[in-house]
Design a protein around this motif. Structure first.
Motif: not given
Length: 938
Positions: A417-421, A429-430, A446-448
């Protein structure tokens, strides 16, 4: 020579016709033998005749040691690939050879891959087109598409025909749900195995997978979800022409055939609404983490999902092996949603055949026969891949939320969701989910990629400008120490550095190594992970260092605070010097940045104190000085203040302000002083007194004029020009010259006669004036020579001297001439020796002589000898003349008249003349006086 680039493996190859143009720009990495990770860019275009031409640019290594080069390539290609040969160097670094590329394009031209010809080992290259990858990335992140569910998808019922006792036929009912996506097939089959003794039938539930082609299904049993009982394997099923029946052989103990009849469309159950949406996470593997992006949807035909995998997760998107698995649910199992992988939709980057994923970095997921999916109470999603047969046996009793067995891995995903999406859609990458209590801005990123950026931002203030490869590790640890203090470390990592557990340090070190250093080239972050966080000894040493660093850091802060509180006194300046010495003693416990900040702060405070002291002195003295004069010393004191303002290390802004305060009174007093003295000039008489007064006025005005110009930039020379004119008129008067001659002639005789002449002349003319006025200089030198003669003590101790033999005065005249010759020689040698090779050349003798001259080691000229006395002992006829014996006393003086003992420095004459022993010389009469032979007469 090591082959690092492209060897001319062969100049000629088979003619190839291009299936499609090879034109574009690709960037990536290549390897050759021991070389790995070199960067390249290939730019090509294709002419109408099928010839490919382009440029291959490369960079080997990083930083100041990187080798960069480029050369032109040319080749041809076809359906099987392309070959490019090196043609001409554009930029060739030393020690690098050219090699050829043999490769192919894929993914619609977005990717090129192949081999470096001529490399014995490790010869791969891989590159991606930024433009092509943008299109592929957009496709990869598009909305998931439901499975096709084409024939033979549906519900099927039938029987497994087996042999009973006494050759009777025994059948077991079978129900199967078959799901399809293209030619890929998955089935959930349940066989009700009858008990021949009349007991309750046992259900054997098996998950099968395979593919269909031309009306035939190839299915393999992937695992059983029922404990115990017989297992069965379907070798292949044939679909009837009408599509309503399936039949084929089966491998099951005592069974030969299976026959199924179509019972209607497959009833794919919907997924719970709370489960649908986007989920992301990572699966940690030994060879690098796998990035997971799980899209779950409910469509018109039921639920489905697309599990998008990419590995290794620490590499950029274009360098990952990627696979999209299409899944569909077949119902619940112990609270899990049981989902079967129907097909593989490859978003292919690093493999040229999707089936190779079974042995690639995403192999475990590609081999899975089923997945268990469940929500967690914390709002996450649990995912279990059933890969081995033992996984299916465990799944029969595994409950959501319960700890899995040692060989079963439960993966946890989170909502995208949000920035991660946005990050996932952009190809990031997550993030890594670190073990608690690790947190801070690192865990919140938000990511690797964003997590690595957090670490880069954390370390950069301390690592910037450092050579991470060429600096001693201990020195780098010292320079980075401030980054590991609680104030800097805890906001990023969630807890103090000293409290990290071994498990937490290992997790951080692995993430840093794989994702930040290898994946994104962050060498400074990599050093912190490898040499401090993940290194047991480095960790212990840093913890100990932080203890010292914390104390020294507190000391540095206290030192700055103390310096700020110091009063503006000389004692405070001494205290600041002590603080600077303390900073030097603690240099190993402070970073270069801290030392620089402390030095700058102490230097600034010292400058402020010196400024305050100087300002206080000016405030105190200026009122009185402004009302003073040259005579009472006010002007000289103002000049000294101006010198302090210019020379002392005070604040730059205050320097001009203080200078402007003292300039007006200094210029005023100078003007008054010049005016008062210049008023005397017009009345100066043309006499020695007038000359003396002119010298007095000039000597008084000279320092003032010079100081005013030096300190305040004002030029007073035009104001005193009348003095020079009046003095010149007096000097040119013949009566004044004659008075000067008479004055020097009347100087007293005896010891000190020369000093008396110099003192008398100095009242009227200085050395510079003598050089300017040759008439006065001649009078002066004649007076000095006369005084020199009058200063000699002459004694005649001979008995009954003859009337024609040399007198004591004749012997004294000879001795004086010799002294004057020695003085002239000394002066010339001084000039030559001080000029060096230009004057003495390469003469060893003169070089040694120079070493005996005081002027060489003092840098001052003016060493001379002086005849003090001559005593005649006797003279007797000899060889047409007279052999005379006498004694002489000679003294030596340095610049300024200081007496010196120079027997060892001025040669043979000085050595002999300085002795008080009896001298001898042969005096021979001549027309112009005596001729003298002196020295070694024998």
């Amino acid at each position: 020579m090591a082959r690092i680039l492209l060897t001319l493996a062969f100049l000629f190859g088979p003619a190839l016709a291009l299936a499609e143009p090879l034109a574009g720009r690709w960037s990536g990495t290549y390897a050759c033998n021991a070389l790995g990770g070199a960067q390249f860019t290939l730019e090509t275009e294709q002419a109408g005749n099928g010839i490919i031409s382009g440029t291959f640019s490369f960079e080997i290594g990083t930083g100041g040691h990187a080798l960069k080069g480029a050369y032109k390539v040319m080749g041809r290609g076809g359906a099987d690939g392309f070959r490019l040969q090196p043609r001409d160097w554009i930029e060739r670094p030393p020690g690098v050879e050219a090699l050829a590329l043999s490769g192919r394009t894929r993914d619609g031209g977005a990717v090129i891959e192949g081999e470096m010809e001529g490399c014995a080992l490790n010869d791969r290259f891989l590159g991606a087109s930024a433009e092509g990858m943008a299109v592929r990335l957009e496709d990869a992140n598009s909305e998931p598409v439901p499975p096709t569910m084409g024939p033979p998808a549906g519900r099927w019922k039938g029987e497994v025909i087996c042999r009973g006792q006494r050759k009777t036929t025994l059948s077991h009912p079978i129900e199967a749900v078959i799901l399809t996506d293209g030619d890929r097939v998955a089935a959930d089959a349940r066989v009700h195995v009858a008990n021949q003794q009349g007991g309750v039938p046992a259900e054997q539930r098996t998950i099968l997978g395979g593919q269909s082609a031309e009306g035939r299904l190839e299915l393999a049993g992937l695992g059983s979800l029922s404990p115990g009982g017989p297992r069965f394997q379907i070798n292949g099923l044939s679909l009837a022409v009408d599509g309503q029946s399936l039949s084929g052989p089966v491998n099951m103990r005592g069974c030969d055939k299976v026959s199924l009849t179509y019972a209607g469309p497959a009833a794919v159950p919907p997924l719970p609404d709370s489960m649908t949406g986007s989920w992301v996470g990572t699966a940690e593997q030994q060879n690098g983490a796998i990035a997971m992006h799980f899209e779950l949807r409910n469509g018109q035909a039921g639920g489905f999902g697309e599990l998008r995998l990419g590995a290794p997760a620490h590499l950029p998107v274009e360098r990952r092996s990627k696979l999209h698995l299409v899944l569909a649910p077949v119902g619940e199992l112990n609270g899990w949603q049981l989902m079967l992988p129907l097909g593989q939709r490859a978003f292919e980057i690093s493999q040229d055949d999707v089936r190779r994923h079974s042995s690639g970095p995403v192999g475990p997921f590609a081999k899975a026969g089923a997945y268990l999916v469940s929500e967690t109470p914390a709002g996450g999603l649990e995912l279990v891949a059933l890969i081995r047969s033992g996984d299916f046996a465990v799944a029969a009793s595994l409950m959501p939320g319960t700890p899995p067995g040692p060989k079963t891995s439960v993966l946890v995903l989170q909502r995208s969701e949000g920035g991660l999406a946005d990050a996932v859609v952009a190809g990031e990458t997550p993030p890594v989910i670190f073990p608690e209590p690790l947190g801070g801005t690192l865990a919140a990123a938000r990511s690797r990629e964003a997590q690595c950026a957090v670490l880069q931002e954390w370390i950069t203030p301390y690592s910037e400008g450092k050579d991470m490869r060429g600096t001693v590790i201990a020195n780098l640890q010292r320079e980075l120490a401030e980054a590991f203090t609680d104030a800097k470390f805890e906001p990023v990592f969630g807890l103090p550095f000293a409290l990290l557990s071994d498990e937490e340090r290992r997790a951080l070190a692995r993430f840093i190594r794989e994702d930040c250093e290898q994946g994104q080239g962050m060498a400074d972050v990599g050093f912190a992970g490898a040499q401090v966080i993940g290194h047991q000894r480095g960790y212990r040493e840093m913890v100990k260092r932080l203890t010292d660093v914390a104390e020294s850091s507190r000391w540095a802060e206290a030192a700055l605070d103390e310096a700020q509180a110091l009063s503006s006194t000389a004692a405070s300046l001494a205290r600041i010097e002590q603080l600077k010495a303390g900073a030097r003693d603690r240099a190993r416990e402070l970073s270069a940045r801290q030392i620089a900040g402390l030095d700058a702060g102490l230097a600034l405070r010292a400058r402020q104190i010196r400024t305050d002291i100087l300002r206080a002195d000016i405030d105190r003295d200026l009122p009185g000085l402004s009302a003073g004069s040259r005579e009472d010393g006010a002007l000289d004191q103002l000049f000294r203040l101006a010198g302090r303002i210019a020379d002392e290390d005070v604040l730059p802004d205050a320097r001009q302000e203080l200078h402007d305060r003292i300039a007006p009174p200094a210029l005023k007093i100078s003007d008054e002083y010049v005016t008062a003295l210049m008023a005397e000039v017009d009345t100066l008489p043309a006499s020695l007194q007038g000359l003396a007064d002119a010298r007095r006025i000039g000597a008084a005005l000279g320092p003032v004029v010079e100081a005013v110009h030096e300190h305040f930039g004002a030029d007073l020379r035009p104001r005193i020009q009348p003095l020079f004119l009046r003095r010149s008129m007096i000097e040119s008067d013949p009566a004044v010259l004659e008075a000067f001659r008479k004055l020097l002639a009347d100087a007293p005789s005896g010891r000190g006669a020369k000093e008396a002449v110099r003192a008398a002349a100095a009242q009227y003319l200085d050395e510079a004036a003598m050089q300017r006025l040759p008439e006065y200089d001649a009078v002066y030198k004649a007076a000095l020579e006369h005084a020199e003669w009058r200063a000699i003590i002459i004694t005649d101790n001979s008995r009954n001297p003859g009337g024609d033999e040399p007198r004591a005065e004749d012997i004294a005249r000879f001795a004086l001439d010799r002294v004057r010759e020695v003085n002239a020689t000394i002066s010339q040698i001084e000039d030559d020796c001080l000029q060096g090779v230009a004057a003495i050349g390469n003469s060893p003798a003169r070089g040694i002589e120079c070493l005996t001259m005081p002027a060489v080691w003092t840098g001052q000229k003016g060493f001379a000898s002086e005849l003090v006395s001559v005593t005649k002992i006797s003279c007797s006829p000899d060889a047409g003349g007279f052999r005379c014996y006498f004694q002489q006393e000679i003294q030596f003086f340095g610049p300024g008249g200081a007496r010196m003992n120079l027997e060892d420095f001025i040669g043979t004459f000085g050595e002999r003349a300085a002795r008080l022993e009896v001298q001898e010389a042969l005096f021979i009469p001549g027309n112009e006086g005596w001729q003298v032979l002196w020295g070694d007469l024998r």
